[in-house]
Scaffold this active site. Sequence first.
Site, PDB file in Angstrom:
ATOM      1  N   LYS A  13      47.711  20.795  27.552  1.00  0.00           N
ATOM      2  CA  LYS A  13      48.480  20.869  26.300  1.00  0.00           C
ATOM      3  C   LYS A  13      48.776  22.322  25.953  1.00  0.00           C
ATOM      4  O   LYS A  13      49.885  22.665  25.556  1.00  0.00           O
ATOM      5  CB  LYS A  13      47.680  20.255  25.142  1.00  0.00           C
ATOM      6  CG  LYS A  13      47.635  18.746  25.118  1.00  0.00           C
ATOM      7  CD  LYS A  13      46.906  18.279  23.849  1.00  0.00           C
ATOM      8  CE  LYS A  13      46.490  16.834  23.938  1.00  0.00           C
ATOM      9  NZ  LYS A  13      45.623  16.399  22.841  1.00  0.00           N
TER      10      LYS A  13
ATOM     11  N   GLU B 214      53.976  15.179  21.270  1.00  0.00           N
ATOM     12  CA  GLU B 214      54.924  14.131  21.666  1.00  0.00           C
ATOM     13  C   GLU B 214      55.237  13.206  20.494  1.00  0.00           C
ATOM     14  O   GLU B 214      56.394  12.888  20.218  1.00  0.00           O
ATOM     15  CB  GLU B 214      54.323  13.279  22.805  1.00  0.00           C
ATOM     16  CG  GLU B 214      54.131  13.997  24.123  1.00  0.00           C
ATOM     17  CD  GLU B 214      52.746  14.591  24.274  1.00  0.00           C
ATOM     18  OE1 GLU B 214      52.134  14.970  23.241  1.00  0.00           O
ATOM     19  OE2 GLU B 214      52.260  14.680  25.410  1.00  0.00           O
TER      20      GLU B 214
ATOM     21  N   GLU C  13      39.260   8.490  30.262  1.00  0.00           N
ATOM     22  CA  GLU C  13      39.141   9.554  29.267  1.00  0.00           C
ATOM     23  C   GLU C  13      37.703   9.621  28.752  1.00  0.00           C
ATOM     24  O   GLU C  13      37.221  10.675  28.360  1.00  0.00           O
ATOM     25  CB  GLU C  13      40.126   9.319  28.103  1.00  0.00           C
ATOM     26  CG  GLU C  13      40.403  10.574  27.295  1.00  0.00           C
ATOM     27  CD  GLU C  13      41.579  10.444  26.336  1.00  0.00           C
ATOM     28  OE1 GLU C  13      42.571  11.176  26.473  1.00  0.00           O
ATOM     29  OE2 GLU C  13      41.513   9.594  25.415  1.00  0.00           O
TER      30      GLU C  13
ATOM     31  N   HIS D 232      50.551  -9.038  46.513  1.00  0.00           N
ATOM     32  CA  HIS D 232      51.691  -8.732  47.382  1.00  0.00           C
ATOM     33  C   HIS D 232      51.980  -7.241  47.389  1.00  0.00           C
ATOM     34  O   HIS D 232      53.083  -6.819  47.720  1.00  0.00           O
ATOM     35  CB  HIS D 232      52.911  -9.528  46.913  1.00  0.00           C
ATOM     36  CG  HIS D 232      52.700 -11.009  47.082  1.00  0.00           C
ATOM     37  ND1 HIS D 232      52.988 -11.665  48.254  1.00  0.00           N
ATOM     38  CD2 HIS D 232      52.153 -11.929  46.249  1.00  0.00           C
ATOM     39  CE1 HIS D 232      52.661 -12.943  48.123  1.00  0.00           C
ATOM     40  NE2 HIS D 232      52.139 -13.124  46.917  1.00  0.00           N
TER      41      HIS D 232
ATOM     42  N   GLY E 209      40.212   7.913  19.399  1.00  0.00           N
ATOM     43  CA  GLY E 209      41.589   7.446  19.624  1.00  0.00           C
ATOM     44  C   GLY E 209      41.649   6.225  20.524  1.00  0.00           C
ATOM     45  O   GLY E 209      42.275   5.220  20.201  1.00  0.00           O
ATOM     46  N   ARG E 210      40.956   6.292  21.670  1.00  0.00           N
ATOM     47  CA  ARG E 210      41.051   5.181  22.630  1.00  0.00           C
ATOM     48  C   ARG E 210      40.239   3.965  22.197  1.00  0.00           C
ATOM     49  O   ARG E 210      40.300   2.916  22.826  1.00  0.00           O
ATOM     50  CB  ARG E 210      40.618   5.664  24.011  1.00  0.00           C
ATOM     51  CG  ARG E 210      39.255   6.325  24.059  1.00  0.00           C
ATOM     52  CD  ARG E 210      39.059   7.099  25.346  1.00  0.00           C
ATOM     53  NE  ARG E 210      37.821   7.874  25.379  1.00  0.00           N
ATOM     54  CZ  ARG E 210      37.683   9.090  24.882  1.00  0.00           C
ATOM     55  NH1 ARG E 210      38.697   9.680  24.262  1.00  0.00           N
ATOM     56  NH2 ARG E 210      36.539   9.733  24.968  1.00  0.00           N
TER      57      ARG E 210
ATOM     58  N   LYS F  69      46.251   9.810  15.068  1.00  0.00           N
ATOM     59  CA  LYS F  69      44.981  10.140  14.412  1.00  0.00           C
ATOM     60  C   LYS F  69      45.074  11.535  13.780  1.00  0.00           C
ATOM     61  O   LYS F  69      44.752  11.728  12.628  1.00  0.00           O
ATOM     62  CB  LYS F  69      43.859  10.067  15.449  1.00  0.00           C
ATOM     63  CG  LYS F  69      42.498  10.371  14.883  1.00  0.00           C
ATOM     64  CD  LYS F  69      41.399  10.139  15.906  1.00  0.00           C
ATOM     65  CE  LYS F  69      40.086  10.671  15.370  1.00  0.00           C
ATOM     66  NZ  LYS F  69      38.975  10.504  16.288  1.00  0.00           N
TER      67      LYS F  69
HETATM   68  O1  F6P Z   1      45.723  13.638  24.571  1.00  0.00           O
HETATM   69  C1  F6P Z   1      44.717  12.723  24.426  1.00  0.00           C
HETATM   70  C2  F6P Z   1      44.575  12.245  23.036  1.00  0.00           C
HETATM   71  O2  F6P Z   1      43.894  13.165  22.279  1.00  0.00           O
HETATM   72  C3  F6P Z   1      43.900  10.883  23.029  1.00  0.00           C
HETATM   73  O3  F6P Z   1      42.544  10.947  23.022  1.00  0.00           O
HETATM   74  C4  F6P Z   1      44.517  10.244  21.848  1.00  0.00           C
HETATM   75  O4  F6P Z   1      44.365   8.865  21.918  1.00  0.00           O
HETATM   76  C5  F6P Z   1      45.950  10.698  21.973  1.00  0.00           C
HETATM   77  O5  F6P Z   1      45.832  12.015  22.424  1.00  0.00           O
HETATM   78  C6  F6P Z   1      46.777  10.612  20.739  1.00  0.00           C
HETATM   79  O6  F6P Z   1      46.255  11.359  19.686  1.00  0.00           O
HETATM   80  P1  F6P Z   1      46.723  11.155  18.205  1.00  0.00           P
HETATM   81  O7  F6P Z   1      46.427   9.758  17.807  1.00  0.00           O
HETATM   82  O8  F6P Z   1      45.969  12.162  17.404  1.00  0.00           O
HETATM   83  O9  F6P Z   1      48.208  11.414  18.140  1.00  0.00           O
END
Ligand code: F6P
Length: 568
Positions: free
Chosen positions: A516, A219, A360, A391, A273-274, A213
Site C-alpha cells: 500500500k 480503493e 490474511e 474438469h 475486517g475479514r 472499517k
Molecule cells: O488491505 C487489507 C485490509 O486491511 C483488510 O484486512 C480489510 O478487510 C480491507 O483491507 C478493507 O479495509 P476497510 O474495511 O478498512 O476498508
Amino acid sequence: MASSTLICDTEPWKNLRAHVEDIKKTHLRDLMSDTKRCQSMMVEFDGLLLDYSRQCATLETMDKLFKLAEAANLKQKIGRMYNGERINSTENRPVLHVALRAPRDSVIQSDGKNVVPDVWKVLDKIRVFSETVRSGSWVGATGKALTDVISVGIGGSFLGPLFVHTALQTDPEASKFAKGRQLRFLANVDPVDVARNITGLNPETTLVVVVSKTFTTAETMLNARTLREWISAALGPSAVAKHMVAVSTNLTLVEQFGIDPNNAFAFWDWVGGRYSVCSAVGVLPLSLQYGFSVVEKFLKGASSIDQHFYSAPFEKNIPVLLGLLSVWNVSFLGYPARAILPYSQALEKFAPHIQQVSMESNGKGVSIDGVPLPFEAGEIDFGEPGTNGQHSFYQLIHQGRVIPCDFIGVVKSQQPVYLKGEVVSNHDELMSNFFAQPDALAYGKTPEQLQNENVPQHLIPHKTFSGNRPSLSLLLPSLNAYNIGQLLAIYEHRIAVQGFVWGINSFDQWGVELGKSLASQVRKQLNAAQMKGKPVEGFNYSTTTLLKRYLEASSDIPSDPCTLLPQM
Ligand code: F6P
C-alpha cells in the site's frame, strides 16, 4: 523482546514429528478398512456431519494432536477470545466477532462492558432502515423507491457479504424476499468494475452503501467518490443524502465524506475486517436485499457454531478437529495447500472468502511474540465448486501434488430438478461426484488393477493413481441462511484454532501494508508526471522503465481534467 517458547519446542510437537514416520507406512486404503477408526472419525452437530476418516491419521494421531492442543493452551486461548481479552496484541484489540451473532440476552464483555446491547442497537437500526427502504417509504431524490443497492468495499468489507449473497440468491425463501431487487458489489478500484456495477442501474433507484472499517482504504474511497459523482451528476449534489449510506467504525470520516451520520451503521475495533460479515458490513446490504428476518437466521446459524466451539469437548468439536487436522497436514505432513470444494454452485464465492480469512489470518512468519517461526504456518487456500473443478485442476490433485481437500456437500438442493426418464435427479448427479471423489483420492488405482483391466502396458504409469490423498467431507442438511451461517463460523473458528496452535497472531495483517505504501509513492509520481511534467525518479531501473512506458503510452487520461465516468 521476544521470549516465549515456540510450539515446535514442546514434547507433543516432537512426538507428532516422530509419528510422521508411522503414518508414512500406512495407506488410506488400509486405514479405511478399519470401521472402528472410521466410526470415531464422524462427528455430528446441529444437522451437520463431518467425516474426517479420509485424513492420513490414525486414532493415535488424533490423540497426539489433542496433546498438542493442550500444549498450545488451546482451550484457554479460545476462552480468552470469548472473554474479550486483547488477544490481537499487535493492534491491542479484543477479537469478538462471536458477539456479533450472540443472542440479545447474552453477555460478552470487552473492557468490563457488555458489548451485546451495542450490537443489537445497530442490528435494530438496520432492521428498521432496511424495512423502510424495502417498503418504499424511503425514497430517492426524485421520489422513486430504491430497489437497487451497490455495496462499495474491498477485502473483508466485500468478500464475506459477497459469499453470503451468492449463497442466498438461489435459496427459495431468500429469493422470494429479494424479488424486484438487486444487490451488487463494487470492490476493485479498476474503473472496469465501476462500469460493470453501474451498467443497467438508474441512479434514481440506487442506494450506495459505502463499507469500510477504516474509511481510509484507497480503493474504496475512490470508488465511493466515483459513485458519489455518478449520483450528483445525474440528480444533483443534494441527492447524495438520500442515495448514500455508510458502514464503518470511523463515523467522523463518514461525516466528512458527506454522509449523514444518522445514515451510518457502526461497528467496532474488536471486529476484524475479514471477520466482519456478521456486523453491519454484511448485515446491512444483505438485509436490504433479503430482509432482516433472513439475515437473522444466518446470524443464528453462526451463533450455534460459536456455542459448539466454545463448549464441545475437542473430540467432538468440529472447528477444533478441522483446525488440528490442518496443522497436521501443513506442519507435519508438509502439504502447503488446501482445496475448498463445495458441491454447490451457491457456494461459488466461499473459497474466495476463506482465502482472505485464512491467508490474511495465518500467513505469518513470526510468533505472536515476534519470534521467527522455524516452521511454515498458514496454507494456500483455493477452490471452485464441484463439479467444475473436476474438469479443471483435479488432475493435479489426483496424480500430481498432494493437496488435502475439503468436500462440502448439501443433502437437499436449493433448487431441485428432476427430469422424467433420467436415472437420477440433477442434484443426485452432482452428489454422485461428491461421494465418489474422496474415495478416488483415498484409494487410487494400482498397476495391478489396471493390468487386470487389460490396460496396455505403456499406459499403466499414466493411468495409475497413487491414492493416499487426504480429504474430509462436510455434509450440510440444506443450504438456507442458517446453514450458511454455520458454515461461515466453522471456517472462521477452524482458522483461529490453527493460529492458536501455531502460536501466531491470526488477527492482524501487517503484511498488506508495504504494498500500500509503495503504491502511494507511485501515485504521487504519476500525478507529478501527468499534471506537472515531472520526470520519473526515485525508483529502480525496472520500475522506472515500466512507469515510463506506461506514461508514454497511457491514453485514458483526458487532456482536460474533466470528470469522466464509464461510457457503457
Ligand atoms: O488491505 C487489507 C485490509 O486491511 C483488510 O484486512 C480489510 O478487510 C480491507 O483491507 C478493507 O479495509 P476497510 O474495511 O478498512 O476498508
